[in-house]
Design a protein around this motif. Sequence first.
Motif, PDB file in Angstrom:
ATOM      1  N   SER A 238      28.761 -55.537  27.799  1.00  0.00           N
ATOM      2  CA  SER A 238      28.064 -54.745  28.796  1.00  0.00           C
ATOM      3  C   SER A 238      29.007 -54.472  29.972  1.00  0.00           C
ATOM      4  CB  SER A 238      26.831 -55.496  29.304  1.00  0.00           C
ATOM      5  OG  SER A 238      26.409 -54.995  30.547  1.00  0.00           O
ATOM      6  N   PRO A 239      29.175 -53.203  30.378  1.00  0.00           N
ATOM      7  CA  PRO A 239      30.029 -52.902  31.534  1.00  0.00           C
ATOM      8  C   PRO A 239      29.555 -53.602  32.802  1.00  0.00           C
ATOM      9  CG  PRO A 239      29.529 -50.899  30.307  1.00  0.00           C
ATOM     10  CD  PRO A 239      28.646 -51.980  29.751  1.00  0.00           C
ATOM     11  N   LEU A 240      28.242 -53.794  32.932  1.00  0.00           N
ATOM     12  CA  LEU A 240      27.718 -54.460  34.122  1.00  0.00           C
ATOM     13  C   LEU A 240      28.033 -55.954  34.109  1.00  0.00           C
ATOM     14  CD1 LEU A 240      24.263 -52.714  34.711  1.00  0.00           C
ATOM     15  CD2 LEU A 240      26.563 -52.034  35.431  1.00  0.00           C
ATOM     16  N   PHE A 241      28.120 -56.548  32.925  1.00  0.00           N
ATOM     17  CA  PHE A 241      28.518 -57.958  32.847  1.00  0.00           C
ATOM     18  C   PHE A 241      29.963 -58.117  33.302  1.00  0.00           C
ATOM     19  CE2 PHE A 241      30.508 -61.347  30.196  1.00  0.00           C
ATOM     20  CZ  PHE A 241      29.941 -62.433  30.847  1.00  0.00           C
ATOM     21  N   LEU A 242      30.830 -57.192  32.918  1.00  0.00           N
ATOM     22  CA  LEU A 242      32.220 -57.257  33.369  1.00  0.00           C
ATOM     23  C   LEU A 242      32.291 -57.096  34.890  1.00  0.00           C
ATOM     24  CD1 LEU A 242      34.034 -55.246  30.555  1.00  0.00           C
ATOM     25  CD2 LEU A 242      33.941 -57.727  30.869  1.00  0.00           C
ATOM     26  N   GLU A 243      31.439 -56.248  35.451  1.00  0.00           N
ATOM     27  CA  GLU A 243      31.394 -56.121  36.913  1.00  0.00           C
ATOM     28  C   GLU A 243      30.913 -57.422  37.552  1.00  0.00           C
ATOM     29  OE1 GLU A 243      29.153 -52.751  38.221  1.00  0.00           O
ATOM     30  OE2 GLU A 243      30.783 -51.335  37.774  1.00  0.00           O
ATOM     31  N   TYR A 244      29.996 -58.090  36.893  1.00  0.00           N
ATOM     32  CA  TYR A 244      29.527 -59.397  37.385  1.00  0.00           C
ATOM     33  C   TYR A 244      30.677 -60.390  37.431  1.00  0.00           C
ATOM     34  CZ  TYR A 244      27.489 -64.079  36.806  1.00  0.00           C
ATOM     35  OH  TYR A 244      27.207 -65.415  36.912  1.00  0.00           O
ATOM     36  N   LEU A 245      31.481 -60.443  36.385  1.00  0.00           N
ATOM     37  CA  LEU A 245      32.622 -61.354  36.357  1.00  0.00           C
ATOM     38  C   LEU A 245      33.646 -60.998  37.435  1.00  0.00           C
ATOM     39  CD1 LEU A 245      33.224 -61.711  32.500  1.00  0.00           C
ATOM     40  CD2 LEU A 245      32.110 -63.351  34.033  1.00  0.00           C
ATOM     41  N   MET A 246      33.735 -59.723  37.779  1.00  0.00           N
ATOM     42  CA  MET A 246      34.672 -59.276  38.804  1.00  0.00           C
ATOM     43  C   MET A 246      34.158 -59.517  40.220  1.00  0.00           C
ATOM     44  SD  MET A 246      35.660 -55.671  36.945  1.00  0.00           S
ATOM     45  CE  MET A 246      36.727 -55.039  38.254  1.00  0.00           C
ATOM     46  N   GLY A 247      32.921 -60.001  40.339  1.00  0.00           N
ATOM     47  CA  GLY A 247      32.346 -60.267  41.651  1.00  0.00           C
ATOM     48  C   GLY A 247      31.672 -59.077  42.282  1.00  0.00           C
ATOM     49  N   THR A 329      25.411 -48.229  34.598  1.00  0.00           N
ATOM     50  CA  THR A 329      26.084 -48.577  33.351  1.00  0.00           C
ATOM     51  C   THR A 329      26.950 -47.427  32.856  1.00  0.00           C
ATOM     52  OG1 THR A 329      24.290 -50.084  32.724  1.00  0.00           O
ATOM     53  CG2 THR A 329      25.729 -49.308  30.963  1.00  0.00           C
ATOM     54  N   VAL A 330      26.425 -46.208  32.937  1.00  0.00           N
ATOM     55  CA  VAL A 330      27.200 -45.033  32.518  1.00  0.00           C
ATOM     56  C   VAL A 330      28.454 -44.904  33.380  1.00  0.00           C
ATOM     57  CG1 VAL A 330      27.207 -42.523  32.336  1.00  0.00           C
ATOM     58  CG2 VAL A 330      25.180 -43.822  31.628  1.00  0.00           C
ATOM     59  N   LYS A 331      28.297 -45.066  34.690  1.00  0.00           N
ATOM     60  CA  LYS A 331      29.445 -44.975  35.588  1.00  0.00           C
ATOM     61  C   LYS A 331      30.476 -46.055  35.271  1.00  0.00           C
ATOM     62  CE  LYS A 331      27.014 -42.989  39.598  1.00  0.00           C
ATOM     63  NZ  LYS A 331      26.594 -43.255  41.003  1.00  0.00           N
ATOM     64  N   ALA A 332      29.973 -47.265  35.042  1.00  0.00           N
ATOM     65  CA  ALA A 332      30.875 -48.391  34.765  1.00  0.00           C
ATOM     66  C   ALA A 332      31.613 -48.204  33.441  1.00  0.00           C
ATOM     67  CB  ALA A 332      30.086 -49.698  34.750  1.00  0.00           C
ATOM     68  N   THR A 333      30.990 -47.550  32.499  1.00  0.00           N
ATOM     69  CA  THR A 333      31.601 -47.330  31.193  1.00  0.00           C
ATOM     70  C   THR A 333      32.900 -46.539  31.304  1.00  0.00           C
ATOM     71  OG1 THR A 333      29.447 -47.407  30.097  1.00  0.00           O
ATOM     72  CG2 THR A 333      31.247 -46.336  28.899  1.00  0.00           C
ATOM     73  N   PHE A 334      32.943 -45.621  32.258  1.00  0.00           N
ATOM     74  CA  PHE A 334      34.099 -44.728  32.376  1.00  0.00           C
ATOM     75  C   PHE A 334      34.996 -45.045  33.567  1.00  0.00           C
ATOM     76  CE2 PHE A 334      30.769 -42.358  30.145  1.00  0.00           C
ATOM     77  CZ  PHE A 334      31.454 -42.020  28.985  1.00  0.00           C
ATOM     78  N   SER A 335      34.641 -46.061  34.346  1.00  0.00           N
ATOM     79  CA  SER A 335      35.440 -46.384  35.529  1.00  0.00           C
ATOM     80  C   SER A 335      36.670 -47.207  35.162  1.00  0.00           C
ATOM     81  CB  SER A 335      34.601 -47.167  36.540  1.00  0.00           C
ATOM     82  OG  SER A 335      35.384 -47.540  37.659  1.00  0.00           O
ATOM     83  N   LEU A 336      37.787 -46.908  35.819  1.00  0.00           N
ATOM     84  CA  LEU A 336      39.018 -47.691  35.651  1.00  0.00           C
ATOM     85  C   LEU A 336      39.201 -48.666  36.800  1.00  0.00           C
ATOM     86  CD1 LEU A 336      41.440 -44.876  34.404  1.00  0.00           C
ATOM     87  CD2 LEU A 336      40.070 -46.473  33.053  1.00  0.00           C
TER      88      LEU A 336
END
Length: 378
Positions: A238-247, A329-336
């Motif tokens: 999940s892109p949002l889970f990766l954002e969670y890990l990134m703080g 989630t859509v935004k996170a999918t394509f964000s670098l």
Amino acid sequence: MAVPVSQMWTVATYVLRQKIARRKRYPLVLMLEPLFRCNLACAGCGKIQYPAHILKRDLTPEECFKAVDECGAPMVSIPGGEPLMHPQIDKIVEGLVARKKYIYLCTNALLLKEKLHLFKPSKYLSFSVHMDGQKEHHDFSVCREGGFDIALEGIRAAIQAGFRVTTNTTLFDGADPNSVRQFFDEMMEVGVESMMVSPGYSYDKAPDQKHFMGRARTRRLFRAMMSNRKKTWRFNQSPLFLEYLMGKRTYNCTPWGMPTYNLFGWQKPCYLLQDGYAESFKELMETTEWDGYGTQSGNPQCANCMVHCGYEPSSVDDTFGSLRGFVDTVKATFSLYPDKAALADLDREVRPVYSYNPLVQINAPASEGAPVAEESRA
């Protein structure tokens, strides 16, 4: 694409059905452990510290099918132990494919090449190969010199044979974000479908207790590692889970999101903790004191946990819980994730654990059962 469209659609429609039915607690992935024994003895693992009579046991295919049917989750992860050591693992996989479950067979790949003939390529089956980073770091983590090369050979053989192959990476304190980024490049070049990455959890029984990260260190590592990412990287998460890990996000744990069934029954409350067992999935859901787990609970066992089995279901629930969650989630999918500060962190010197601690090779004859784990440092 990181995940086949058919799998994304199956998961999305499943979660939306739970939302429409107003179910607060529902499983997303069944963690099915058909055995505990393994051909490695990783110093950070707490799953192989059982007596020999337990390590010799296996779940039957029928027991596995009953648990899968009872749970009803659309995805099944098969960890262990080493599942390829199960004498009927091909029958288990065949039965789950027939049920149209999306299967991630978690393996260290030491046996993958020689066992490939037991399986048929399918959109429902992915070999999730445990790779803890580049060669030196991986071999140190699994306490097996040459383990990386054998696993890589297995990955290439599986890809060539037409199988879906993903990687599963667990990171501990001392991980070098630059090395992990190079590892991502290497896996993409090899041709794996996608990658999963998660911080390690401090199993009480794990021989090496010094190299588990706290939450602050986890966020710092993942921010440096996952920001300024490359377009070629594909993640099976999940892109949002990766954002969670990134703080970048805060979530409460969803311990029921990935329930575990193993030799002892339904494990309370999750894959990582062992606070008793239930005889049925219904009993697990109805009798577990769920409020007593997760960082939000104040439970000291959960204080530093940010592992995917508890927090990725939270992020998936967030995705389908509101229009905002879906748009994010859509935004996170394509964000670098361009981040100058995170880029500067990559310039900081990191001394990988293997650079100042010797690798401890752990081997044992097959007749002795699983090897006895030792700390992977002097």
